[in-house]
Design an enzyme around this catalytic site. Structure first.
Site, PDB file in Angstrom:
ATOM      1  N   ARG A  89       0.817  -1.234   0.000  1.00  0.00           N
ATOM      2  CA  ARG A  89       0.000   0.000   0.000  1.00  0.00           C
ATOM      3  C   ARG A  89       0.849   1.281   0.000  1.00  0.00           C
ATOM      4  NH1 ARG A  89      -2.226  -4.013  -0.609  1.00  0.00           N
ATOM      5  NH2 ARG A  89      -4.228  -4.707   0.258  1.00  0.00           N
ATOM      6  N   GLU A 118      -7.795 -11.544  -6.089  1.00  0.00           N
ATOM      7  CA  GLU A 118      -8.927 -10.864  -5.439  1.00  0.00           C
ATOM      8  C   GLU A 118      -9.591  -9.954  -6.464  1.00  0.00           C
ATOM      9  OE1 GLU A 118      -8.263  -9.353  -1.267  1.00  0.00           O
ATOM     10  OE2 GLU A 118      -6.191  -9.542  -1.943  1.00  0.00           O
ATOM     11  N   TYR A 122      -7.828  -5.193  -9.727  1.00  0.00           N
ATOM     12  CA  TYR A 122      -7.400  -4.793 -11.068  1.00  0.00           C
ATOM     13  C   TYR A 122      -8.338  -3.865 -11.842  1.00  0.00           C
ATOM     14  CZ  TYR A 122      -3.722  -8.215 -10.375  1.00  0.00           C
ATOM     15  OH  TYR A 122      -2.634  -8.891  -9.877  1.00  0.00           O
ATOM     16  N   PHE A 404      -3.182 -19.131 -15.428  1.00  0.00           N
ATOM     17  CA  PHE A 404      -1.791 -18.907 -15.855  1.00  0.00           C
ATOM     18  C   PHE A 404      -1.105 -17.926 -14.939  1.00  0.00           C
ATOM     19  CE2 PHE A 404      -4.705 -16.422 -18.584  1.00  0.00           C
ATOM     20  CZ  PHE A 404      -4.298 -15.128 -18.334  1.00  0.00           C
TER      21      PHE A 404
HETATM   22  C1  LIG Z   1      -2.291  -7.059  -4.265  1.00  0.00           C
HETATM   23  C2  LIG Z   1      -0.936  -6.425  -4.018  1.00  0.00           C
HETATM   24  C3  LIG Z   1      -0.028  -6.774  -5.216  1.00  0.00           C
HETATM   25  C4  LIG Z   1      -1.127  -4.915  -3.921  1.00  0.00           C
HETATM   26  O1  LIG Z   1       0.148  -4.268  -3.892  1.00  0.00           O
HETATM   27  P1  LIG Z   1       0.357  -2.807  -3.233  1.00  0.00           P
HETATM   28  O2  LIG Z   1       1.715  -2.355  -3.644  1.00  0.00           O
HETATM   29  O3  LIG Z   1       0.006  -2.869  -1.819  1.00  0.00           O
HETATM   30  O4  LIG Z   1      -0.737  -1.934  -4.014  1.00  0.00           O
HETATM   31  P2  LIG Z   1      -0.667  -0.347  -4.238  1.00  0.00           P
HETATM   32  O5  LIG Z   1      -0.174   0.322  -3.005  1.00  0.00           O
HETATM   33  O6  LIG Z   1       0.048  -0.026  -5.498  1.00  0.00           O
HETATM   34  O7  LIG Z   1      -2.211  -0.052  -4.419  1.00  0.00           O
HETATM   35  C5  LIG Z   1      -2.785   0.461  -5.586  1.00  0.00           C
HETATM   36  C6  LIG Z   1      -4.261   0.594  -5.349  1.00  0.00           C
HETATM   37  O8  LIG Z   1      -4.839  -0.707  -5.236  1.00  0.00           O
HETATM   38  C7  LIG Z   1      -5.522  -0.861  -3.989  1.00  0.00           C
HETATM   39  N1  LIG Z   1      -5.305  -2.227  -3.567  1.00  0.00           N
HETATM   40  C8  LIG Z   1      -4.144  -2.885  -3.562  1.00  0.00           C
HETATM   41  N2  LIG Z   1      -4.335  -4.153  -3.153  1.00  0.00           N
HETATM   42  C9  LIG Z   1      -5.633  -4.291  -2.899  1.00  0.00           C
HETATM   43  C10 LIG Z   1      -6.426  -5.361  -2.432  1.00  0.00           C
HETATM   44  N3  LIG Z   1      -5.897  -6.551  -2.158  1.00  0.00           N
HETATM   45  N4  LIG Z   1      -7.739  -5.154  -2.278  1.00  0.00           N
HETATM   46  C11 LIG Z   1      -8.283  -3.939  -2.545  1.00  0.00           C
HETATM   47  N5  LIG Z   1      -7.561  -2.884  -3.008  1.00  0.00           N
HETATM   48  C12 LIG Z   1      -6.265  -3.067  -3.179  1.00  0.00           C
HETATM   49  C13 LIG Z   1      -4.876   0.158  -3.080  1.00  0.00           C
HETATM   50  O9  LIG Z   1      -5.712   0.493  -2.017  1.00  0.00           O
HETATM   51  C14 LIG Z   1      -4.628   1.296  -4.046  1.00  0.00           C
HETATM   52  O10 LIG Z   1      -5.865   1.951  -4.244  1.00  0.00           O
HETATM   53  P3  LIG Z   1      -5.960   3.455  -4.827  1.00  0.00           P
HETATM   54  O11 LIG Z   1      -5.453   3.403  -6.233  1.00  0.00           O
HETATM   55  O12 LIG Z   1      -7.411   3.740  -4.757  1.00  0.00           O
HETATM   56  O13 LIG Z   1      -5.102   4.278  -3.930  1.00  0.00           O
HETATM   57  C15 LIG Z   1      -0.289  -6.928  -2.712  1.00  0.00           C
HETATM   58  O14 LIG Z   1      -1.153  -6.702  -1.662  1.00  0.00           O
HETATM   59  C16 LIG Z   1       0.052  -8.403  -2.736  1.00  0.00           C
HETATM   60  O15 LIG Z   1       1.154  -8.756  -3.120  1.00  0.00           O
HETATM   61  N6  LIG Z   1      -0.915  -9.243  -2.334  1.00  0.00           N
HETATM   62  C17 LIG Z   1      -0.733 -10.688  -2.210  1.00  0.00           C
HETATM   63  C18 LIG Z   1      -0.455 -11.359  -3.541  1.00  0.00           C
HETATM   64  C19 LIG Z   1      -1.567 -11.118  -4.540  1.00  0.00           C
HETATM   65  O16 LIG Z   1      -2.736 -11.238  -4.228  1.00  0.00           O
HETATM   66  N7  LIG Z   1      -1.180 -10.774  -5.784  1.00  0.00           N
HETATM   67  C20 LIG Z   1      -2.076 -10.602  -6.887  1.00  0.00           C
HETATM   68  C21 LIG Z   1      -2.027 -11.847  -7.699  1.00  0.00           C
HETATM   69  S1  LIG Z   1      -3.257 -11.848  -8.979  1.00  0.00           S
END
Ligand SMILES: CC(C)(COP(=O)(O)OP(=O)(O)OC[C@H]1O[C@@H](n2cnc3c(N)ncnc32)[C@H](O)[C@@H]1OP(=O)(O)O)[C@@H](O)C(=O)NCCC(=O)NCCS
Length: 404
Positions: A89, A118, A122, A404
């Site tokens: 975040r 989740e 995206y 994938f």
């Molecule tokens: C999902 C993940 C990649 C997000 O990374 P992050 O660097 O924390 O995200 P960012 O800080 O760039 O957030 C960008 C935006 O997405 C939102 N966001 C990020 N992850 C989110 C989540 N899991 N649920 C809801 N919103 C999310 C943030 O609140 C932010 O919102 P904004 O644009 O309104 O400010 C990270 O939490 C992670 O690695 N999760 C576990 C692995 C995973 O699920 N990967 C995705 C595989 S498909």
């Protein structure tokens, strides 16, 4: 926090970027498997985020073609996206998405697609939920078909060597029929389909391969495992169907008839079964499938003009879409779709559609009217929604039978 994003340059950087997802999905893969990932993704398609010189996240993209309604489109297959929990975040994902979508655009791939861990992540980057699929778990006593169907061919067990040799061509034939399916290269077949290490069997037996043949030609196949089990003197075994594909309706029907009839099991399970799969109508008691639906593919049009021109439309007629796209502003503006081509226009639009909703509608699995009812598309001209529905609908729900 300041950080930089760029493609990885060597195996160590790749490994550290991959460890973004590894933090959550099982750690570091063994070196041999990691090398397979490097070979398949390539170093330059794995983006890494650096903070104070250390990697804190990564995002990869496969290079493949994805079937779209009536066409086939070079696609960035987004995968292994993860940010270290120490840096969550703070915009790292946003930075990775920025670099990755710019890269996909520069490569001339009109579309990106992914499976989302989740649903909340995206949409903000212009991806839209484009198809639905689900898990099934069918008790052995409910595997009868509603009506007897004469077999259209014969079923034969094959060894993995033969599967590797003969099935890629069958898969390719099937894949061009279903929007959402993607091309698999030789390495993909070797490492992800045929290779069957103990550690990836989840307690079940080895993969069993069967082919369906008609007039001596293979036109379908299935791959499945038995998970043996005994309970109170009888079987509690599970038959797990990993993939069952037919190039003809008869082949797919015969394969499922074969799988459902296999003895000594308590249930048949599968997942990633799409809406509209023939099984729902073949079975006498489809309710017993205990179908649990979830989101399947997420699609993002990276080049709206090229993507809209790459699919076919079942109806004649023209539509003007006003596309809203903050994250990829080169797509913004009015696009006229007519005679299978999309061109920029000054004509007034029928509907206003954000990029994520256009990704949803593009594959034909979600209609503009459905999107409008959810407040995700706006009708600007009377009749615009039904016109858009008629043009974008397709005769099959999109299906991606593999994550994938
Ligand atoms: C999902 C993940 C990649 C997000 O990374 P992050 O660097 O924390 O995200 P960012 O800080 O760039 O957030 C960008 C935006 O997405 C939102 N966001 C990020 N992850 C989110 C989540 N899991 N649920 C809801 N919103 C999310 C943030 O609140 C932010 O919102 P904004 O644009 O309104 O400010 C990270 O939490 C992670 O690695 N999760 C576990 C692995 C995973 O699920 N990967 C995705 C595989 S498909």
């Amino acid at each position: 926090m300041s950080f930089d994003v760029r493609p990885t340059r060597d195996a160590d950087e790749f490994k550290a970027a991959f460890f973004g997802i590894g933090q959550y999905f099982g750690g570091h893969p063994p070196d041999e498997r990691l090398q397979q990932w490097i070979d398949q993704l390539t170093l330059e398609r794995m983006h890494a985020a650096f903070s104070d010189g250390a990697i804190v996240g990564g995002a990869g993209a496969f290079t493949f073609d994805m079937t779209v309604p009536g066409g086939d489109v070079p696609t960035g297959g987004v995968t292994v996206v993860g940010v270290y929990p120490t840096h969550r975040r703070r915009g790292v994902l946003r930075g990775l998405m920025r670099a990755q979508l710019d890269d996909i655009h520069e490569r001339g791939e009109p579309m990106a697609a992914l499976w989302a861990s989740e649903e909340t992540i995206y949409g903000r980057f212009g991806y839209g939920l484009a198809s639905w699929c689900g898990e099934i778990s069918l008790a052995h006593e409910y595997t009868a078909f509603a009506a007897h169907a004469e077999p259209s061919g014969t079923i034969r067990l094959v060894e993995p060597d033969e599967a590797l040799k003969k099935l890629p061509a069958v898969y390719e034939r099937v894949r061009l029929q279903w929007p959402g399916m993607f091309s698999r290269n030789r390495a993909w077949w070797e490492h992800r389909e045929v290779d069957d290490p103990e550690g990836r069997r989840d307690g079940a037996g080895p993969k069993r391969w069967v082919v369906h043949e008609r007039d001596g030609k293979i036109d379908g196949y299935a791959v499945y495992r038995h998970k043996p089990g005994w309970e109170e003197g009888s079987t509690s075994a599970e038959l797990r169907v990993l993939e069952a594909l037919g190039a003809t309706d008869g082949a797919l029907r015969d394969l499922w008839a074969y799988l459902l009839a296999i003895d000594w099991k308590a249930k048949v399970t599968s997942w990633l079964v799409p809406l509209g799969h023939p099984l729902f109508l073949l079975l006498a008691t489809p309710r017993r499938l205990r179908f649990r639906m979830g989101d399947c593919l997420w699609v993002r049009l990276v080049d709206v003009g090229a993507a809209l021109s790459a699919r076919k439309y079942l109806e004649d007629g023209a539509i003007v879409l006003e596309v809203i796209d903050d994250f990829c502003p080169w797509n913004e503006g009015r696009w006229k779709v007519e005679d299978g081509r999309a061109k920029r226009t000054r004509t007034a639009a029928h509907v206003r559609v954000p990029a994520s909703s256009l990704g949803s509608a593009y594959m034909g699995g979600v209609s503009f009217s459905e999107l409008a009812r959810a407040g995700r598309v706006e009708e600007l001209k009377r009749g615009g929604l039904s016109r858009a529905d008629a043009l974008f609908r397709w005769d099959r729900h999109p299906w991606c039978p593999e994550i994938f």
